[in-house]
Design an enzyme around this catalytic site. Structure first.
Site, PDB file in Angstrom:
ATOM      1  N   PHE A  56       0.356  11.747  58.310  1.00 50.45           N
ATOM      2  CA  PHE A  56       1.170  10.606  57.869  1.00 50.45           C
ATOM      3  C   PHE A  56       0.361   9.353  57.516  1.00 50.45           C
ATOM      4  O   PHE A  56       0.828   8.216  57.770  1.00 50.45           O
ATOM      5  CB  PHE A  56       2.219  10.264  58.941  1.00 50.45           C
ATOM      6  CG  PHE A  56       2.875  11.482  59.521  1.00 50.45           C
ATOM      7  CD1 PHE A  56       3.456  12.418  58.681  1.00 50.45           C
ATOM      8  CD2 PHE A  56       2.879  11.721  60.887  1.00 50.45           C
ATOM      9  CE1 PHE A  56       4.038  13.570  59.205  1.00 50.45           C
ATOM     10  CE2 PHE A  56       3.451  12.862  61.416  1.00 50.45           C
ATOM     11  CZ  PHE A  56       4.042  13.783  60.578  1.00 50.45           C
ATOM     12  N   CYS A  57      -0.811   9.517  56.948  1.00 48.66           N
ATOM     13  CA  CYS A  57      -1.635   8.355  56.556  1.00 48.66           C
ATOM     14  C   CYS A  57      -1.847   7.404  57.729  1.00 48.66           C
ATOM     15  O   CYS A  57      -1.935   6.177  57.531  1.00 48.66           O
ATOM     16  CB  CYS A  57      -1.043   7.603  55.368  1.00 48.66           C
ATOM     17  SG  CYS A  57      -0.994   8.590  53.880  1.00 48.66           S
ATOM     18  N   ALA A  58      -1.862   7.968  58.926  1.00 49.77           N
ATOM     19  CA  ALA A  58      -2.181   7.174  60.123  1.00 49.77           C
ATOM     20  C   ALA A  58      -3.000   8.116  61.012  1.00 49.77           C
ATOM     21  O   ALA A  58      -2.594   8.440  62.130  1.00 49.77           O
ATOM     22  CB  ALA A  58      -0.910   6.699  60.808  1.00 49.77           C
TER      23      ALA A  58
END
Ligand code: PLP
Length: 435
Positions: free
Chosen positions: A384-386
């Site tokens: 999730f781009c984290a």
């Protein structure tokens, strides 16, 4: 499967009767059944991926359709189309600014999305600014900043407030009070949906003479964001997560740093005058300084239409409805054997309609593909781009559940205005089948 632009649901709940298909070329359904916060979609598909990109609100599509015949250049023409387009663009700025609770002297700058807005702010902070953030941020709020102090992910909202307070006390011990510090935090996590205590963090930041920026990409679609009330200095949002998928985002906040910074883009619209010498340029102040080039009129107008509809809606009722669906989803997930939820804070900490989880012993990408192909359910898998946060939460989920067979990536279900109990149940049934 129908694929026309029809509203799939309204916040009032699931519809018993299938809605009529919109006339070709129009996003509108029959006016008598129209709800201002209906969203468009494909009736047979279950969209549980609002956190990535929300469906288009009917009001956004209608606002664009209404303006299209008048579409013309913004700030660049004397003709009627241009005049009307310029007016629509500047009205949209005002509406979006009001929606975000901007102060009279704040700037509202249209960008492409939250990533673009935060990169703009990162370029605009005064030289020598120390940026303080937490390791749990989305990459868009982790990577653009120069000279960053990254605090460890706290295990509660109270711990976040304490950690920031200690970090700023330390920083101020070493720097003079006038040295610029910017704190930047998310309003709600895109991994867990957990809400961060932004008002309290703003108070801490200001106590130490720092400013605060809030990445409201996930918060604004679910809860009111009022930057003057919360004393937030800057806020960034994405139109496509706010039901206005026409390529617009916003950075809003204090004008002084933005007016003193070099333009984000160099070009037409950002200047007051250009001479023949290579460095003979007078740059504009105000939003135009950072909006060089022809702006995204339709994106701005679509976003403003959603902001108006949300401002006129009963946000408490929307919140209650979303929380009921979220509780149904989480209770159902937690009742399924082998499913483990990801969380940073306590299980009861306030959150928006986002849940990440893993299915023990099953690859998340495979599960997501099965759900899509076999059940018509769309959700997200991955980190999730984290990445730092998601990896940490996966390790914690393994420790908490005592399972050694959790996959290295997760699944994320996220809900919003068009979600219904039937959608949630379809996911829960499909996951039960998977097992
Ligand atoms: N911040 C958060 C919390 C997000 O969830 C996202 C996107 O998922 C972003 C920033 C970046 O948004 P965008 O891709 O619209 O720039």
């Amino acid at each position: 499967m129908r694929s026309s632009l029809v509203p799939v649901s309204s916040p009032a709940g699931p519809r018993a009767v299938p809605r009529p298909t919109a006339p070709t070329g129009s996003a509108a359904a029959s006016p008598e059944s129209a709800g201002p916060l209906d969203v468009l979609g494909v009736p047979d598909l279950v969209n549980l991926d609002y956190a990535a990109t929300a469906p288009c609100a009917r009001v956004a599509a209608d606002a664009v359709a209404e303006l299209l015949p008048w579409y013309g250049s913004v700030h660049r023409g004397a003709g009627a189309l241009s005049q009307r387009s310029t007016l629509a663009y500047e009205r949209a700025r005002q509406t979006v600014g009001d929606f975000l609770g901007t102060r009279a002297d704040d700037e509202v700058i249209f960008t492409r999305n939250t990533t673009d807005a935060l990169n703009l702010l990162a370029r605009a902070v005064p030289a020598g600014t120390t940026v303080v953030t937490f390791g749990g941020e989305h990459h868009a709020n982790l990577l653009p900043w120069p000279n960053t102090v990254r605090l460890p992910v706290p295990d509660s909202p109270a711990a976040a407030i304490r950690a920031l307070s200690e970090a700023l006390r330390e920083l101020r011990r070493d720097t003079d009070r006038a040295a610029p510090i910017l704190v930047t935090v998310t309003g709600a996590s895109n991994v867990t949906g957990e809400r961060w205590p932004v008002t309290e963090l703003a108070a801490v930041a200001h106590r130490y003479g720092a400013r605060i920026a809030v990445d409201a990409a996930q918060l604004a679609p679910h809860a009111p964001v009022d930057i003057s009330e919360s004393e937030i200095d800057y806020v960034a949002v994405s139109g496509h997560k706010l039901y206005a998928p026409f390529g617009t985002g916003v950075l809003a906040g204090r004008a002084d740093w933005l007016d003193a910074a070099p333009p984000y883009l160099f070009g037409g619209g950002a200047t007051l005058g250009v001479g023949t010498a290579t460095n003979d340029v007078r740059w504009a102040d105000g939003p135009g300084r950072h909006e060089a080039g022809t702006p995204n009129l339709l994106g701005a107008v679509a976003l403003a239409a959603v902001c108006t509809a949300l401002s006129e809606a009963d946000r408490t009722e929307l919140h209650t409805r979303e929380q009921e669906l979220l509780a149904r989803l989480r209770t159902g997930l937690n009742a399924l054997p082998g499913i483990v939820e990801l969380r940073t804070f306590h299980a009861d900490a306030p959150r928006v309609g986002i849940v990440s989880f893993v299915v023990a012993g099953r690859d998340s990408a495979e599960v997501a593909a099965d759900l899509a192909r076999g059940h018509g359910i769309g959700l997200r898998d991955g980190l999730f781009c984290a990445h730092p946060l998601a990896r940490r939460l996966l390790a914690e989920a393994a420790a908490r559940s005592g399972r050694s067979d959790l996959p290295p990536t997760a699944l994320r279900a996220s809900i919003g205005l068009g979600s219904t109990a039937a959608h949630v149940d379809r996911l829960l049934d499909a996951l039960a089948d998977l097992r």
